[in-house]
Motif scaffolding. Structure first.
Motif, PDB file in Angstrom:
ATOM      1  N   ARG A 122       0.812  -1.217   0.000  1.00  0.00           N
ATOM      2  CA  ARG A 122       0.000   0.000   0.000  1.00  0.00           C
ATOM      3  C   ARG A 122       0.847   1.269   0.000  1.00  0.00           C
ATOM      4  N   LYS A 123       2.099   1.163   0.408  1.00  0.00           N
ATOM      5  CA  LYS A 123       2.998   2.310   0.370  1.00  0.00           C
ATOM      6  C   LYS A 123       3.808   2.351  -0.930  1.00  0.00           C
ATOM      7  N   GLY A 124       3.538   1.436  -1.867  1.00  0.00           N
ATOM      8  CA  GLY A 124       4.195   1.505  -3.158  1.00  0.00           C
ATOM      9  C   GLY A 124       5.299   0.512  -3.403  1.00  0.00           C
ATOM     10  N   ALA A 125       5.467  -0.463  -2.509  1.00  0.00           N
ATOM     11  CA  ALA A 125       6.475  -1.503  -2.738  1.00  0.00           C
ATOM     12  C   ALA A 125       5.961  -2.527  -3.745  1.00  0.00           C
ATOM     13  N   LYS A 126       6.885  -3.169  -4.428  1.00  0.00           N
ATOM     14  CA  LYS A 126       6.561  -4.282  -5.322  1.00  0.00           C
ATOM     15  C   LYS A 126       6.817  -5.561  -4.537  1.00  0.00           C
ATOM     16  N   VAL A 127       5.744  -6.216  -4.129  1.00  0.00           N
ATOM     17  CA  VAL A 127       5.826  -7.276  -3.125  1.00  0.00           C
ATOM     18  C   VAL A 127       5.663  -8.655  -3.738  1.00  0.00           C
ATOM     19  N   THR A 128       6.565  -9.554  -3.340  1.00  0.00           N
ATOM     20  CA  THR A 128       6.444 -10.973  -3.667  1.00  0.00           C
ATOM     21  C   THR A 128       6.536 -11.773  -2.377  1.00  0.00           C
ATOM     22  N   MET A 129       5.549 -12.623  -2.138  1.00  0.00           N
ATOM     23  CA  MET A 129       5.562 -13.491  -0.965  1.00  0.00           C
ATOM     24  C   MET A 129       6.109 -14.866  -1.351  1.00  0.00           C
ATOM     25  N   VAL A 130       6.884 -15.454  -0.445  1.00  0.00           N
ATOM     26  CA  VAL A 130       7.424 -16.800  -0.639  1.00  0.00           C
ATOM     27  C   VAL A 130       7.008 -17.629   0.569  1.00  0.00           C
ATOM     28  N   HIS A 131       6.280 -18.719   0.306  1.00  0.00           N
ATOM     29  CA  HIS A 131       5.686 -19.488   1.400  1.00  0.00           C
ATOM     30  C   HIS A 131       5.837 -20.985   1.140  1.00  0.00           C
ATOM     31  N   ARG A 132       6.254 -21.707   2.170  1.00  0.00           N
ATOM     32  CA  ARG A 132       6.424 -23.162   2.038  1.00  0.00           C
ATOM     33  C   ARG A 132       5.098 -23.890   1.885  1.00  0.00           C
ATOM     34  N   SER A 151      -1.989  -7.913  -7.483  1.00  0.00           N
ATOM     35  CA  SER A 151      -1.281  -6.780  -6.870  1.00  0.00           C
ATOM     36  C   SER A 151      -0.070  -7.248  -6.066  1.00  0.00           C
ATOM     37  N   ILE A 152      -0.208  -8.387  -5.414  1.00  0.00           N
ATOM     38  CA  ILE A 152       0.892  -8.997  -4.666  1.00  0.00           C
ATOM     39  C   ILE A 152       1.157 -10.369  -5.272  1.00  0.00           C
ATOM     40  N   ASN A 153       2.405 -10.615  -5.644  1.00  0.00           N
ATOM     41  CA  ASN A 153       2.786 -11.917  -6.190  1.00  0.00           C
ATOM     42  C   ASN A 153       3.060 -12.898  -5.060  1.00  0.00           C
ATOM     43  N   VAL A 154       2.886 -14.178  -5.326  1.00  0.00           N
ATOM     44  CA  VAL A 154       3.166 -15.200  -4.312  1.00  0.00           C
ATOM     45  C   VAL A 154       3.690 -16.461  -4.979  1.00  0.00           C
ATOM     46  N   HIS A 155       4.657 -17.089  -4.315  1.00  0.00           N
ATOM     47  CA  HIS A 155       5.161 -18.401  -4.716  1.00  0.00           C
ATOM     48  C   HIS A 155       4.854 -19.364  -3.564  1.00  0.00           C
ATOM     49  N   TYR A 156       3.863 -20.231  -3.767  1.00  0.00           N
ATOM     50  CA  TYR A 156       3.544 -21.240  -2.761  1.00  0.00           C
ATOM     51  C   TYR A 156       4.462 -22.453  -2.923  1.00  0.00           C
ATOM     52  N   GLU A 157       4.532 -23.256  -1.855  1.00  0.00           N
ATOM     53  CA  GLU A 157       5.371 -24.465  -1.846  1.00  0.00           C
ATOM     54  C   GLU A 157       6.789 -24.139  -2.331  1.00  0.00           C
ATOM     55  N   SER A 158       7.281 -23.003  -1.877  1.00  0.00           N
ATOM     56  CA  SER A 158       8.580 -22.506  -2.322  1.00  0.00           C
ATOM     57  C   SER A 158       9.405 -22.056  -1.128  1.00  0.00           C
ATOM     58  N   GLU A 159      10.707 -21.910  -1.326  1.00  0.00           N
ATOM     59  CA  GLU A 159      11.569 -21.410  -0.270  1.00  0.00           C
ATOM     60  C   GLU A 159      12.767 -20.672  -0.851  1.00  0.00           C
TER      61      GLU A 159
END
Length: 325
Positions: free
Chosen positions: A176-186, A210-218
């Motif tokens: 929300r403050k303008g970062a380009k966010v990617t989540m990484v989650h096992r 808006s927010i990227n995510v990589h599931y089953e990842s580390e």
């Protein structure tokens, strides 16, 4: 100087035990390695507690907040007032290095001094000890195990590791403050333990892209401008400026080992305790607060450990009746 009780940790649990000790007339001292309530100080600047102020009260001292659920700032002020109004004997920025058994009790050595005491209480919580990633580059300054303020991440490529409450909060606020966010989650999805008002928000931001995510990842490696991750589709590299490793926290097992405390590796690494008195495997050495749950950090909170101070002091007086004022 000889003390009746030395309390290691100056957070809510340590303060609670100290007030019980003072009421009982014990000669006590609190040793805190950082700032007052150091764990709470490391909470996000804009954080609001999930618990109400009523549940965070200790020693029947009212906790007044502007809303039903207090903010980090209000909590820090509450514990500061507790220290001041009760004239608690506390040494800040004094880290315990070792403890040895001597006749009549223990000798505790810190980075500043040496103390003798007949009893000890360990009230160190768990938020001061983040779980490490154990990957190359974790020691870079851009890697943060504590999320503070979203302002510094404006316009930056941010990797958020994890998908529990802290990770989701950090991902949403920085985005929300303008970062380009990617989540990484096992895991395969956002944790079911995420707060009910946060979970649909983060899931919708992911769904809309808006927010990227990589599931089953580390994450496998971190460099100054990149992060390597393993995904179900194979390894990939992300452009990166900051890594927020919201991987959770644990009790300070390294300190426990230095003190000689035992914990059950087969039962969530819970400290070996007398369930009725909270005495550890060492005579006249006690543990208070959330650290009593070991790695089960979602089992104990301020609200259900508020009796620990009275329990410990009562047992000290039972075993050493000569201390009764």
């Amino acid at each position: 100087m000889n003390y009746d009780l030395i309390i290691i940790g100056g957070g809510p649990s340590g303060i609670n035990v100290a007030i019980s000790a003072k009421k009982a007339g014990l000669n006590y001292l609190v040793l805190e390695k950082g700032a007052l309530a150091n764990s709470l100080y490391n909470f996000p600047v804009n954080m609001t507690f999930f618990s109400t102020s009523l549940k965070l009260e200790i020693q029947n001292t009212p906790f007044i907040s502007h809303g039903d659920k207090p903010t980090r700032t209000e909590a820090l002020e509450y514990y500061r007032r507790l220290i001041g109004s009760n004239e608690i004997n506390i040494h800040l920025y004094e880290k315990v290095d070792s403890m040895i058994a001597v006749e009549g009790g223990y000798t505790i050595t810190t980075n500043k001094n040496t103390y003798d005491t007949s009893s000890v209480c360990v009230a160190t919580g768990f938020y001061d000890t983040p779980r490490q990633l154990d990957v190359p580059g974790e020691d870079l300054s851009k890697v943060r195990h504590y999320y503070d303020d979203p302002h510094v991440y404006i316009g930056q490529n941010v990797v958020v590791i994890g998908a529990a409450n802290s990770a989701c909060d950090a991902a949403l606020e920085t985005w929300r403050k303008g970062a380009k966010v990617t989540m990484v989650h096992r895991g395969k999805e956002i944790s079911d333990r995420v707060k009910y008002w946060i979970k649909p928000d983060i899931e919708n931001r992911i769904k809309e892209g808006s927010i990227n995510v990589h599931y089953e990842s580390e994450v496998t490696a971190i460099r100054e401008t990149e992060v390597d991750i393993n995904t179900p589709n194979g390894p990939t590299t992300l452009k990166n400026d900051f890594v927020l490793a919201m991987t959770g926290y644990q009790p300070n097992f390294a300190l426990f080992e230095r003190l000689g405390l035992k914990f059950d590796v087969d039962d969530a690494c819970k400290p070996v305790l007398n369930a009725d008195t909270l005495e550890t495997n060492l005579p006249n050495v006690y543990m208070a607060g959330v650290a009593c749950a070991g790695l089960n950090t979602s089992k104990l909170f301020i609200e259900n450990t508020r009796d620990h101070g009275d329990i410990i002091v009562e047992d000290i007086l039972r075993q050493q009746p000569e201390l009764v004022a």
